[in-house]
Write a protein that holds these residues in place. Structure first.
Motif, PDB file in Angstrom:
ATOM      1  N   PRO A  36       0.937  -1.084  -0.010  1.00 50.31           N
ATOM      2  CA  PRO A  36      -0.055   0.129  -0.045  1.00 50.31           C
ATOM      3  C   PRO A  36       0.856   1.351  -0.046  1.00 50.31           C
ATOM      4  O   PRO A  36       1.988   1.313   0.463  1.00 50.31           O
ATOM      5  CB  PRO A  36      -0.799   0.105   1.354  1.00 50.31           C
ATOM      6  CG  PRO A  36      -0.005  -1.027   1.937  1.00 50.31           C
ATOM      7  CD  PRO A  36       0.548  -2.024   1.265  1.00 50.31           C
ATOM      8  N   SER A  37       0.432   2.222  -0.583  1.00 49.95           N
ATOM      9  CA  SER A  37       1.037   3.676  -0.624  1.00 49.95           C
ATOM     10  C   SER A  37       1.464   4.029   0.731  1.00 49.95           C
ATOM     11  O   SER A  37       2.298   5.013   1.113  1.00 49.95           O
ATOM     12  CB  SER A  37       0.360   4.550  -1.681  1.00 49.95           C
ATOM     13  OG  SER A  37      -1.149   4.799  -0.957  1.00 49.95           O
ATOM     14  N   THR A  38       0.590   3.770   1.684  1.00 47.54           N
ATOM     15  CA  THR A  38       0.858   4.296   3.019  1.00 47.54           C
ATOM     16  C   THR A  38       2.194   3.441   3.622  1.00 47.54           C
ATOM     17  O   THR A  38       2.505   3.908   4.671  1.00 47.54           O
ATOM     18  CB  THR A  38      -0.119   4.001   3.815  1.00 47.54           C
ATOM     19  OG1 THR A  38      -0.803   2.899   3.910  1.00 47.54           O
ATOM     20  CG2 THR A  38      -1.203   5.021   3.324  1.00 47.54           C
ATOM     21  N   CYS A  39       2.493   2.500   3.224  1.00 52.48           N
ATOM     22  CA  CYS A  39       3.861   1.655   3.743  1.00 52.48           C
ATOM     23  C   CYS A  39       5.004   2.292   3.112  1.00 52.48           C
ATOM     24  O   CYS A  39       5.374   1.998   1.885  1.00 52.48           O
ATOM     25  CB  CYS A  39       3.473   0.312   3.329  1.00 52.48           C
ATOM     26  SG  CYS A  39       4.761  -0.760   3.864  1.00 52.48           S
ATOM     27  N   ARG A  40       5.714   2.863   3.918  1.00 51.16           N
ATOM     28  CA  ARG A  40       6.935   3.238   3.673  1.00 51.16           C
ATOM     29  C   ARG A  40       7.990   2.227   3.717  1.00 51.16           C
ATOM     30  O   ARG A  40       8.224   1.416   4.677  1.00 51.16           O
ATOM     31  CB  ARG A  40       7.519   4.648   4.682  1.00 51.16           C
ATOM     32  CG  ARG A  40       8.899   5.334   4.251  1.00 51.16           C
ATOM     33  CD  ARG A  40       9.496   5.948   5.527  1.00 51.16           C
ATOM     34  NE  ARG A  40       8.676   7.131   5.745  1.00 51.16           N
ATOM     35  CZ  ARG A  40       8.437   8.268   5.255  1.00 51.16           C
ATOM     36  NH1 ARG A  40       9.444   8.616   4.240  1.00 51.16           N
ATOM     37  NH2 ARG A  40       7.996   9.154   5.737  1.00 51.16           N
ATOM     38  N   VAL A  41       8.935   2.091   2.688  1.00 50.81           N
ATOM     39  CA  VAL A  41       9.872   0.889   2.574  1.00 50.81           C
ATOM     40  C   VAL A  41      11.176   1.445   2.456  1.00 50.81           C
ATOM     41  O   VAL A  41      11.502   2.229   1.894  1.00 50.81           O
ATOM     42  CB  VAL A  41       9.233   0.186   1.258  1.00 50.81           C
ATOM     43  CG1 VAL A  41      10.258  -1.095   0.961  1.00 50.81           C
ATOM     44  CG2 VAL A  41       7.958  -0.502   1.319  1.00 50.81           C
ATOM     45  N   ALA A  42      12.113   0.796   3.050  1.00 50.12           N
ATOM     46  CA  ALA A  42      13.537   0.739   2.863  1.00 50.12           C
ATOM     47  C   ALA A  42      14.089  -0.373   2.149  1.00 50.12           C
ATOM     48  O   ALA A  42      13.967  -1.468   2.689  1.00 50.12           O
ATOM     49  CB  ALA A  42      14.272   1.206   4.123  1.00 50.12           C
ATOM     50  N   VAL A  43      14.900  -0.653   1.097  1.00 48.68           N
ATOM     51  CA  VAL A  43      15.162  -1.764   0.543  1.00 48.68           C
ATOM     52  C   VAL A  43      16.658  -1.659  -0.091  1.00 48.68           C
ATOM     53  O   VAL A  43      17.334  -0.638  -0.250  1.00 48.68           O
ATOM     54  CB  VAL A  43      14.418  -1.805  -0.838  1.00 48.68           C
ATOM     55  CG1 VAL A  43      14.612  -0.675  -1.804  1.00 48.68           C
ATOM     56  CG2 VAL A  43      14.731  -3.084  -1.384  1.00 48.68           C
ATOM     57  N   THR A  44      17.515  -2.618   0.137  1.00 49.44           N
ATOM     58  CA  THR A  44      18.799  -2.686  -0.274  1.00 49.44           C
ATOM     59  C   THR A  44      18.863  -4.131  -0.714  1.00 49.44           C
ATOM     60  O   THR A  44      18.135  -5.055  -0.571  1.00 49.44           O
ATOM     61  CB  THR A  44      19.978  -2.562   0.742  1.00 49.44           C
ATOM     62  OG1 THR A  44      21.002  -1.958   0.267  1.00 49.44           O
ATOM     63  CG2 THR A  44      19.875  -3.368   1.866  1.00 49.44           C
ATOM     64  N   SER A  45      20.439  -4.338  -1.234  1.00 43.40           N
ATOM     65  CA  SER A  45      20.618  -5.687  -1.572  1.00 43.40           C
ATOM     66  C   SER A  45      22.096  -6.160  -1.156  1.00 43.40           C
ATOM     67  O   SER A  45      22.804  -5.468  -1.163  1.00 43.40           O
ATOM     68  CB  SER A  45      20.734  -5.830  -3.375  1.00 43.40           C
ATOM     69  OG  SER A  45      21.379  -7.313  -3.641  1.00 43.40           O
ATOM     70  N   ILE A  46      22.245  -7.439  -0.858  1.00 41.19           N
ATOM     71  CA  ILE A  46      23.603  -7.871  -0.262  1.00 41.19           C
ATOM     72  C   ILE A  46      24.526  -8.076  -1.425  1.00 41.19           C
ATOM     73  O   ILE A  46      25.636  -8.235  -1.637  1.00 41.19           O
ATOM     74  CB  ILE A  46      23.417  -9.266   0.391  1.00 41.19           C
ATOM     75  CG1 ILE A  46      24.863  -9.149   1.216  1.00 41.19           C
ATOM     76  CG2 ILE A  46      23.239 -10.339  -0.394  1.00 41.19           C
ATOM     77  CD1 ILE A  46      24.667 -10.255   2.399  1.00 41.19           C
ATOM     78  N   GLY A  47      23.762  -8.308  -2.867  1.00 45.97           N
ATOM     79  CA  GLY A  47      24.673  -8.388  -3.971  1.00 45.97           C
ATOM     80  C   GLY A  47      24.523  -7.397  -4.965  1.00 45.97           C
ATOM     81  O   GLY A  47      24.539  -6.195  -4.445  1.00 45.97           O
ATOM     82  N   ILE A  48      24.296  -7.647  -6.147  1.00 45.32           N
ATOM     83  CA  ILE A  48      24.051  -6.500  -7.280  1.00 45.32           C
ATOM     84  C   ILE A  48      22.720  -6.950  -7.787  1.00 45.32           C
ATOM     85  O   ILE A  48      22.571  -8.093  -8.467  1.00 45.32           O
ATOM     86  CB  ILE A  48      25.327  -6.620  -8.386  1.00 45.32           C
ATOM     87  CG1 ILE A  48      26.555  -6.064  -7.628  1.00 45.32           C
ATOM     88  CG2 ILE A  48      24.875  -5.556  -9.310  1.00 45.32           C
ATOM     89  CD1 ILE A  48      27.780  -6.074  -8.550  1.00 45.32           C
TER      90      ILE A  48
END
Length: 338
Positions: A36-48
């Protein structure tokens, strides 16, 4: 929407592919799109992740698409190559092979390459560090070769992706995936045992029948030739702080007291044993437990291999779900009904 609803019950998620080209990026994009648009997300990756072409197979890959408001962390090199309008939030002292880790917020939807912290410890620091930006959910894009990204120290929940790239034989694919799922879902040790072993980052330890802690004075299970004591002699629980290997599992399996001991590891990412050794251990009455466990939300399958071999999606989903006991999804085929 039960898939997304299940994810939203947790504050953190790891997505782990059991092999390259099992649909991990497709799964990540699906989740990011459906939150949902109300859900603030933080994302990253351990690889590429987010490359348009696989560097090994040469096949086309889906790129990572981030919506407005998403917080992302990637290397300086890839941040400079982003195709998204973003607000720079932080440049940390954490480094990868592609430079320092940059954290930014998406201002207008677009595509990015993700290459974040390169170790479990650095990922844990990243997860703690992005809390200042108040995300509702943090997501780590991982891989089986870097299974540490799925450690409960980093994420509370987990989605596995598997498929024909892992094996084109349906029975083998199901069996191999089931083994990984069994490790993910290992039972947590008794609370008293967890309290005794929690915080022990090095060494091999035991607990005797009176609850006393036993130090076997070795760095890890890899140094079993240096163990002077019989680790099973007076232990009711044995804790391997680092990697659990076939050799050490065999040592416990061969003990006459194998049925009387709980063998404990920090979490499933510390287990590096073959399925054959594990089955022998269980057959002899062995019990393997963890201090910390993640919640496995689902298994997502990609029935197509990079070489073009295609498994029957419906049959694969049915057989896999019967084997693993958690929801199984083919996101590409059934994306409108998930």
């Amino acid at each position: 929407m039960s898939f997304i609803s299940d994810i939203l019950k947790f504050k953190s998620l790891s997505i782990v592919g059991l092999e390259k080209n099992t649909g991990k990026t497709v799964c990540l994009n699906f989740i990011l799109d459906r939150l949902p648009s109300t859900c603030r997300v933080a994302v990253t990756s351990i690889g590429i992740d987010g490359e348009s072409k696989d560097q090994v197979t040469g096949t086309a890959k889906p790129e990572i698409i981030l919506k407005e408001g998403t917080i992302f962390s990637t290397s300086e090199v890839f941040y400079a190559r982003r195709r998204v309008l973003s607000e720079l939030l932080e440049i940390t002292s954490e480094r990868s092979s592609l430079g320092r880790i940059v954290t930014a917020r998406v201002l207008r939807s677009g595509k990015v390459l993700l290459s974040g912290p390169s170790s479990a410890q650095a990922l844990a620091r990243w997860a703690s560090g992005v809390e200042k930006f108040t995300p509702y959910l943090t997501i780590v894009d991982g891989a089986l070769s870097r299974l540490s990204s799925a450690s409960p120290v980093i994420s509370e929940s987990l989605v596995l992706t598997t498929g024909a790239a892992y094996s084109v034989d349906l029975a083998t694919l199901v069996r191999r995936t089931k083994f990984i799922v069994e490790l993910v879902r290992l039972e947590r040790a008794d609370e008293a045992v967890c309290r005794k072993f929690d915080g022990l980052e090095k060494g091999l330890w035991g607990i005797d029948s009176e609850g006393n802690l036993i130090d076997f004075h070795v760095e890890s299970s890899l140094a079993i030739d240096k163990i002077k004591d019989d680790v099973t002699g007076r232990s009711v629980a044995v804790f391997v702080s680092g990697a659990l290997t076939d050799r050490f599992l065999g040592l416990i399996s061969d003990s006459k007291r194998v049925k009387d001991i709980d063998l404990v590891v920090a979490d499933f990412t510390k287990i590096f044993v073959s399925e054959q050794s594990y089955r022998v251990f269980l057959k002899k009455g062995g019990r393997l437990k963890v201090l910390r466990k993640s919640k496995l939300i689902a298994v997502c399958v990609n029935p197509t291999s990079p070489r073009g071999f295609v498994l029957d999606s419906d049959l694969l989903c049915r057989k896999m779900q019967e084997a693993v006991g958690v929801p199984v999804y083919d996101i590409v085929k059934n994306r409108e009904t998930i």
